[in-house]
Design an enzyme around this catalytic site. Structure first.
Site: not given
Length: 602
Positions: A392-394
């Site tokens: 989700w973060h990257g």
């Protein structure tokens, strides 16, 4: 002068991709002042809440236009989709089968939009690496700011309406305001419908004390962002991460520790400002951080860090996968798929063999040890959640690696707390011996570093365990020891979080692994302890700020509440003086080029 004013207003109203509307810019506060004047005119006339919500919906769309340009149309589409599906799932008029179909459509469409804009290059890169093809995406895909936050927000609304946790919002203007509320729109916290929708219908109220607390949160956030985060980044952290090989082992280690404070001050600073701005308009955002570096283990850390995301992942991913009840086929398939993709992508024999050994061990234990299938399933669900949370973060493997390391830390801690002290000592001793043997036969900085860490853990645990366990001093020592170990572990996982935080997956992976390997090589090499005083003396300001920041962070919650309330109870004239002095001091730390908020890229 009039022409200059017109030019300024034109700049304020137009979109400039190089100058988004940030909380740390004077343009935002001019914008907010104008917005608040209009807001005050509406609420003082005691019009219905719809007028207030409609006004703030329009303002929020303009704010998003200033940060992302025409991507505001994507936000409008997402809003219309969620509103339409919410009405379509009215449990009084729609059959359960249709309601479930609408819920699935909403989740799939939202994830599809997020997947296209955030992961198209990533999945294309995986496909090419796996099958040896050379496909490419013909168009340039830009990532809309905040898409991860408002997508998750819309999914939570759709799922909660389907589960009948909340009623659907009947007015499109009210719902649009919920999905686009500008203080938290581009970097969270993630608003849950059951927390925020009821506030849409409450009358505006702002007491004298609430005004003071709101102002305190805004000033507190500015101090965190501009004094702590930006100063540490520009004057130490960024320099080391840009070229770790040029710096000593102590400087590399220190950069990791200082980055942990930097990223916390950056993200929680944004959240503090968002909370304060929202409170001035009579709305309350959820707590997103709870002194995370007071955590004594990785599980506790993730209860305190980015709480809105942790709760979202728990409620909409971990529990649907089976949670702590069981793990279904999907859970094992997800874990297998991510490990297989990583093996294909990395092309590492050591990693592939390790993955195969883990897979065989899991399969054998699942077949042989029926008593522990439940625990195994819970662990698989935990790991899936952390891996997908990293993704989700990257859109790159460095974020998945970071999520996997945190997941591994949680699983190790869960195992550790179930064991007795004899098992603890034997495990640490055996690991220390094994690493010492490897160290004698391999010239590996990673082995050197791990051997030193485990040896410190063995010595520290032994000393603390054989102290009298009933004294207050021993309890304090245990708290300091566990808190310190957790902080160091979390900081080391951020090797992959900070390194190569570029949204092009290929470049991100290459930069991340190169930077991480260089930092590990430096930290695992010979330390010249005589250099440390000179290094601290040379970088005395960043180290002093780090020490002050950590001390303030570790202050008791009650003490922090007292000085927050003391500020809120000040006479208005004294509060104004304190605010002016704080802003003056803060802006002495501003660098020539303001640093963007770290979480804007997510």
């Amino acid at each position: 002068m009039f022409s200059d004013l017109l030019t300024y207003l034109r700049q304020l109203l137009s979109f400039d991709s190089s100058h988004p509307l940030l909380f740390t810019q004077i343009h935002f506060w001019v914008f907010f002042l104008l917005v608040y004047v209009g807001f005050s005119l509406i609420v003082t006339r005691r019009w219905k809440h719809t007028a207030r919500n409609a006004y703030l919906f329009a303002v929020s769309l303009f704010f998003y236009y200033k940060t992302s340009g025409l991507f505001v149309l994507l936000l409008v589409f997402s809003t219309l989709l969620g509103y339409t599906l919410g009405i379509g799932m009215d449990r009084r008029t729609v059959a359960s089968g249709k309601r479930k179909a609408l819920m699935i459509i909403g989740v799939v469409v939202n994830l599809g939009i997020l997947g296209f804009f955030k992961y198209a290059y990533f999945f294309t890169d995986i496909f090419n690496a796996t099958f040896g093809t050379e496909y490419s995406i013909a168009i340039k895909i830009l990532l809309p700011v905040g898409i991860s936050f408002y997508t998750f927000q819309n999914i939570s609304y759709i799922v909660d309406v389907y589960k009948c946790k909340i009623s659907h919002v009947t007015n499109i203007l009210d719902f649009g305001f919920y999905t686009s509320f500008f203080p938290q729109l581009v970097a969270g916290p993630i608003l849950r419908a059951d927390q925020f929708v009821p506030q849409l219908y409450k009358p505006f109220h702002l007491s004298r004390r609430q005004f003071g607390i709101a102002l305190f949160w805004i000033l507190n956030g500015l101090v965190k962002k501009l004094v702590l985060s930006d100063y540490l980044a520009v004057n130490f952290v960024d320099r080391v991460f840009d070229n770790p090989s040029l710096y000593t082992p102590f400087e590399n280690f220190s950069a990791l520790m200082l980055y942990s404070l930097q990223v916390y001050a950056d993200f929680s600073g944004y959240t503090d400002i968002a909370i304060g701005v929202a409170m001035l308009m009579g709305f309350y955002l959820p707590l997103n951080f709870n002194s995370p570096y007071k955590a004594m283990n990785p599980t506790d850390f993730w209860r305190r860090w980015h709480i809105s995301l942790s709760h979202w992942l728990r409620d909409y991913l971990y529990i649907p996968l089976g949670g702590n009840r069981r793990a279904g086929v999907l859970s094992y398939a997800l874990l297998a798929a991510m490990l297989a993709i990583a093996a294909f992508r990395l092309r590492s024999t050591l990693f592939t063999v390790t993955v195969l050994i883990i897979a065989v061990a899991i399969a054998l234990r699942w077949l042989i040890d029926k008593r522990h299938r439940h625990d195994m399933g819970t662990n698989v669900n935990n790991m899936d959640t952390m891996l997908l949370g990293g993704l989700w973060h990257g859109a790159s493997f460095n974020f998945i690696t970071w999520g996997g390391l945190n997941g591994l830390g949680i699983l190790v801690y869960k195992w550790w707390k179930r064991q007795g002290w004899i098992t603890h000592l034997l495990t640490l001793a055996a690991t220390t011996v094994l690493l010492a043997i490897l160290k004698a036969h391999l010239d590996s900085p990673l082995v050197n570093m791990l051997h030193f860490i485990v040896l410190v853990c063995l010595v520290g645990y032994s000393l603390l365990h054989f102290l009298p366990q009933t004294t207050r001093a021993t309890n304090t020592a245990w708290t300091v020891w566990c808190t310190g170990l957790t902080f160091v572990f979390i900081s080391f996982t951020r090797l992959f979080f900070r390194s190569g935080s570029n949204l092009d997956p290929a470049e991100a992976n290459e930069v991340a692994w190169r930077t991480a390997s260089q930092m590990v090589s430096q930290i695992g090499s010979h330390w010249n302890l005589a250099q440390i005083p000179d290094i601290i003396g040379h970088y005395w300001a960043p180290f002093l700020l780090f020490a002050i920041g950590m001390v303030v962070h570790w202050l008791p919650v009650r003490f922090k509440r007292r000085y927050r309330l003391a500020f809120a109870r000040m006479p208005l004239w004294l509060m104004a003086v304190a605010s002016v002095v704080t802003v003056f001091v803060v802006y002495q730390f501003i660098t020539a080029d303001l640093q963007p908020f770290i979480y804007f890229q997510f």
